[in-house]
Design an enzyme around this catalytic site. Structure first.
Site, PDB file in Angstrom:
ATOM      1  N   SER A 587      73.201  60.121  -2.839  1.00 18.77           N
ATOM      2  CA  SER A 587      74.134  59.203  -1.796  1.00 18.77           C
ATOM      3  C   SER A 587      73.197  58.737  -0.654  1.00 18.77           C
ATOM      4  CB  SER A 587      75.389  59.579  -1.645  1.00 18.77           C
ATOM      5  OG  SER A 587      76.236  58.488  -1.240  1.00 18.77           O
ATOM      6  N   ASP A 675      80.630  55.646 -10.844  1.00 18.26           N
ATOM      7  CA  ASP A 675      80.422  55.770  -9.485  1.00 18.26           C
ATOM      8  C   ASP A 675      80.978  54.351  -8.823  1.00 18.26           C
ATOM      9  OD1 ASP A 675      79.744  55.858  -6.800  1.00 18.26           O
ATOM     10  OD2 ASP A 675      77.794  56.636  -7.103  1.00 18.26           O
ATOM     11  N   HIS A 707      80.958  59.194  -8.009  1.00 15.46           N
ATOM     12  CA  HIS A 707      80.115  59.174  -6.986  1.00 15.46           C
ATOM     13  C   HIS A 707      79.713  60.954  -6.893  1.00 15.46           C
ATOM     14  CE1 HIS A 707      77.635  58.246  -3.846  1.00 15.46           C
ATOM     15  NE2 HIS A 707      78.334  58.681  -3.034  1.00 15.46           N
TER      16      HIS A 707
HETATM   17  C1  LIG Z   1      77.786  52.841   0.416  1.00 16.47           C
HETATM   18  S1  LIG Z   1      77.645  54.383  -0.159  1.00 16.47           S
HETATM   19  C2  LIG Z   1      76.913  55.288   1.350  1.00 16.47           C
HETATM   20  C3  LIG Z   1      76.686  56.833   1.016  1.00 16.47           C
HETATM   21  C4  LIG Z   1      78.024  57.623   0.777  1.00 16.47           C
HETATM   22  N1  LIG Z   1      78.691  57.442   2.242  1.00 16.47           N
HETATM   23  C5  LIG Z   1      80.028  57.287   2.157  1.00 16.47           C
HETATM   24  O1  LIG Z   1      80.843  57.414   1.148  1.00 16.47           O
HETATM   25  C6  LIG Z   1      77.431  58.990   0.750  1.00 16.47           C
HETATM   26  O2  LIG Z   1      76.520  59.340   1.193  1.00 16.47           O
HETATM   27  N2  LIG Z   1      78.583  59.731   0.159  1.00 16.47           N
HETATM   28  C7  LIG Z   1      78.465  61.166   0.128  1.00 16.47           C
HETATM   29  C8  LIG Z   1      79.943  61.620   0.275  1.00 16.47           C
HETATM   30  C9  LIG Z   1      80.300  61.835   1.670  1.00 16.47           C
HETATM   31  C10 LIG Z   1      80.359  60.895   2.516  1.00 16.47           C
HETATM   32  C11 LIG Z   1      80.753  61.292   3.850  1.00 16.47           C
HETATM   33  C12 LIG Z   1      80.997  62.909   3.938  1.00 16.47           C
HETATM   34  C13 LIG Z   1      80.809  63.631   2.977  1.00 16.47           C
HETATM   35  C14 LIG Z   1      80.309  63.231   1.653  1.00 16.47           C
HETATM   36  C15 LIG Z   1      77.923  61.987  -0.747  1.00 16.47           C
HETATM   37  O3  LIG Z   1      78.302  61.577  -2.011  1.00 16.47           O
HETATM   38  O4  LIG Z   1      77.222  62.986  -0.696  1.00 16.47           O
END
Ligand SMILES: CSCC[C@H](NC=O)C(=O)N[C@@H](Cc1ccccc1)C(=O)O
Length: 731
Positions: A587, A675, A707
């Protein structure tokens, strides 16, 4: 376990080994007045690789509270098909929400009520046709609460859907009885004809079954359900709790208009906390305008209500405030404010994705909760009268405890001043821990209770937390004091004395954090002979709000350089082999992975990534959270904004794709085909661009995975393939 695993069979067995340790997820304790023993019940989650699912396990400990010794243990035994299981306030009744299927394979939800000897009744709740499915403990909307009188249950369920059908359904056009067979039957038909293909907005990634949660009350005596109708129809309800004397409820809501944005991992969404008076039918706003709210919790005497809030909009997770409402006066007071900057080891503010149901001590003054404290997960006790914060942790000088000073702690709940918690480290799986607190304002007199023997320390992994100060050119002029950390995990020294290869691991978010808790992925990589550097680049949670804000407007540069520079510092220490470096992350961690192989094309032997963000310009109109792009780019978000000629060039320049022509590093792409956050098209775009440039790329696709790619078989396949990919690119 294990020295270095290199053959496929050894890699699989290493993965089996690291996934065999369960993680505690919830706890409750039964303390009978005047009795010397208590019964602790805990739920745990464990991978079952052969059944390809995560199993929920129940364990019971009978503990002599005076001596702290465990008198008996039961379980683990598997719990299945339970959405909720809650004991009533008096302890005399238990309510369970059980799922099942009928003979036609239709979903069933039953609410079952038990006393101490038998099941008193089962209510076939969906058959009442008052609402859709009951919402589980999803961390966002779900709650399930006994009224204090024990006559009612409060829960959230999906709003009842109107039946839809085709215009061409023969039943819709029956003979009207007029004698003219061609005339349609115009009698009102309860089915909405022509609406069966109407688009249904959902709350996005991992919440695709949530459309419009409503608050429901079951009268246990009469088996009747009321759906509370006083909440505005363009707001979804969640996290409902009974108010004093069951006279009303407090509830959080999230607006649907102008359209729903994804809620998972997004605690900054426009939301409100209301009190709904059941007699008057009135709805009073309790929270502050412009603040996003979560987790209302009443004190045991119902005189105070606390909750967390963050500014509405902006980064998706931020430093939260702890707010208290004095119920009699409705006076609202900030107990713990946002912390901008916390030098060294000072309290950096509150950061959490969850708050246990039972947080209050019996004095109605103190609460306990988990929070990120730099690279450690800590349990804190907060005095809600004066905001004083104390960290609840075992004195590591206590040799009997033998707990690593860098251990992370997790909070499960507090009942009658017994705090239920757990601890772990990167080389020690989860252990239960009880803290018997006589006086919450004086934490020096705690009795610590260890319900189990300590988990063995895994001697094939050692770790250390490193602090990094950005070099002069990398200091953010607006936030110049912000530093960051990384955690270095080293595998057991090889016999030949060669240094281990290094996997540079960056987390997602970007507003998330690595802590020292047991981590299956890092343990697995180490078992396979790799060192792992988990980088908490600036923007990670637990380092003050300034750290989070310092990254906005600088993604693709500041975070990339933080990761690279931490890696260079570690290589300079001579603990890892600087000629065998790999990159891993998903991500936003995949955004960093693809940026790093583009910006530093000669550094990495290979890379592997899950659902990476590669092109903000093309992701703008496809992700469930297009506001994320604005927040991270430090742009003002407006629901009407379009990806126009002014915005697109900027988004392109921040994106890994803009470095594609420099990429040489072989990369493994792992894609969850369902996702909604980083749609699969992002990875396919990267895949095609690399193929066209003759760069080695392999793509794995996981149907029915979102995701997180967290189905047990898919996750296992990702992990084993990552190591096989890295091993194949070792010189
Ligand atoms: C438009 S997507 C951006 C990236 C995503 N951010 C938020 O959802 C991301 O990095 N996801 C993380 C999940 C996550 C987000 C925030 C805190 C913990 C986990 C991932 O899949 O690792």
């Amino acid at each position: 376990m294990a020295s270095k695993a290199t053959l496929a069979g050894e890699i699989v067995s290493a993965y089996r080994d690291v996934t065999s340790y369960p993680t505690p997820t919830s706890a409750d304790i039964n303390i009978s007045e005047g009795q010397a023993t208590v019964v602790l019940q805990t739920l745990w989650s464990q991978h079952d690789l052969d059944r390809k699912e995560k199993t929920t396990l129940l364990r019971s400990h009978t503990i002599n509270i005076a001596t702290g010794s465990t008198l008996g243990k039961l379980g683990p035994q598997e719990v299945k098909n339970e959405l909720w299981n809650k004991v009533s306030p008096s302890g005399k009744l238990r309510a369970v929400v059980r799922t099942g299927k009928d003979k036609q394979n239709e979903d069933k939800h039953y609410i079952e009520i038990f006393d101490s000897t038998r099941k008193l009744k089962t209510i076939d709740i969906l058959a009442l046709e008052k609402h859709g499915k009951i919402i589980d403990n999803d961390g966002q909307f779900g709650s399930f609460e006994w009224s204090s009188s024990e006559g009612h249950l409060l829960y959230l369920a999906e709003k009842k859907k109107a039946k839809t059908g085709s215009y061409f359904d023969p039943k819709a056009y029956k003979d009207s009885g007029s004698g003219d067979d061609d005339l349609p039957n115009e009698k009102p038909d309860l089915v909405r004809r022509g609406d069966e293909f109407e688009h249904i907005e959902t709350w996005g990634e991992q919440l695709t079954e949530r459309v419009h949660p409503v608050v429901c009350v079951l009268d246990i005596e009469s088996n009747t359900v009321s759906v509370l109708e006083n909440i505005p129809d363009d707001e979804s309800a969640g996290q409902a709790m009974w108010g004093p004397d069951d006279a009303g409820i407090v509830v959080c809501t999230w607006k649907h208009s102008p359209y729903r944005l994804g809620l998972k991992f997004c605690c900054q969404r426009k939301s409100a906390l209301y009190y709904l008076d059941l007699q008057k039918g009135s709805l009073d706003l309790l929270s502050q305008d412009g603040r996003a709210v979560r987790f209302p919790r009443f004190s045991p005497d119902m005189s105070k209500l606390i909750y967390l809030d963050v500014p509405e909009g902006g980064p998706h997770n931020q430093c939260a405030r702890l707010v208290k409402i004095d119920w009699a006066t409705r006076n609202r007071q900030v107990v713990v404010d946002e912390v901008k900057h916390a030098p060294d080891l000072e309290f950096p503010g509150i950061y959490t994705y969850n708050l246990a149901r039972q947080v209050w001590f019996d004095d109605n003054i103190h609460i306990a909760m988990s929070t990120s404290w730099r690279s450690i997960s800590a349990v804190i006790v907060v005095n809600t009268d004066n905001g004083k914060i104390t960290r609840l942790e075992v004195d590591t000088a206590d040799t009997q405890a033998n707990i690593n000073p860098q251990a992370s702690y997790g909070f499960l709940g507090v009942k009658r001043n017994v705090v239920m918690m757990y601890y772990s480290t990167l080389n020690q799986p989860y252990n239960l821990l009880l803290a018997q607190v006589n006086d919450p304002s004086n934490l020096s007199s705690i009795s610590w209770i260890y319900p189990d023997d300590h988990m063995e320390t895994l001697d094939w992994l050692t770790f250390s937390v490193l602090v990094h100060k950005p070099s002069k050119s990398r200091i953010n002029p607006k936030y110049e004091n912000v530093d960051y950390e990384s955690i270095l995990c080293l595998p057991k020294q090889s016999q030949s004395g060669t240094l281990p290869p290094l996997i540079v691991f960056s987390h997602g978010g970007p507003n998330s954090v690595f802590d020292t808790s047991f981590n299956i992925i890092s343990a697995f990589f180490c078992t396979c002979g790799y060192a792992v550097l988990m980088v908490n680049y600036r923007g990670s949670l637990g380092f003050g709000q300034d750290s989070i804000l310092s990254l906005t407007g600088n993604i693709g540069t500041q975070d990339v350089m933080d990761v690279e520079s931490a890696m260079v510092e570690v290589i300079a220490k001579g603990l890892v082999d600087g000629s065998r470096i790999f990159k891993f992350g998903g991500s936003h961690g995949g955004f960093l992975t693809t940026h790093l192989i583009g910006q530093y094309p000669d550094t990495f032997r290979a890379a592997a990534t899950r659902n990476p963000v590669v092109n903000l310009a093309s992701m703008f109109s496809t992700t469930d959270i297009n506001d994320w792009i604005f927040a991270q780019a430090a742009l003002e978000f407006d629901y009407r904004t379009l990806a126009d000629d002014k915005l697109l060039p900027y988004l392109w320049l921040c994106s890994p794709m803009s470095h594609i022509d420099k990429v040489k590093t072989p990369i493994l792409l792992m894609i969850g085909l369902d996702d909604k956050r980083v749609p699969p098209a992002q990875s396919f775009e990267y895949y095609k661009a690399l193929k066209a440039r003759n760069v080695s790329v392999r793509c794995l696709t996981y149907p029915k995975n979102n995701h997180s790619i967290s189905d047990v078989d898919a996750e296992a396949d990702c992990m084993v393939n990552t190591i096989v990919w890295f091993n194949n690119h070792l010189p």
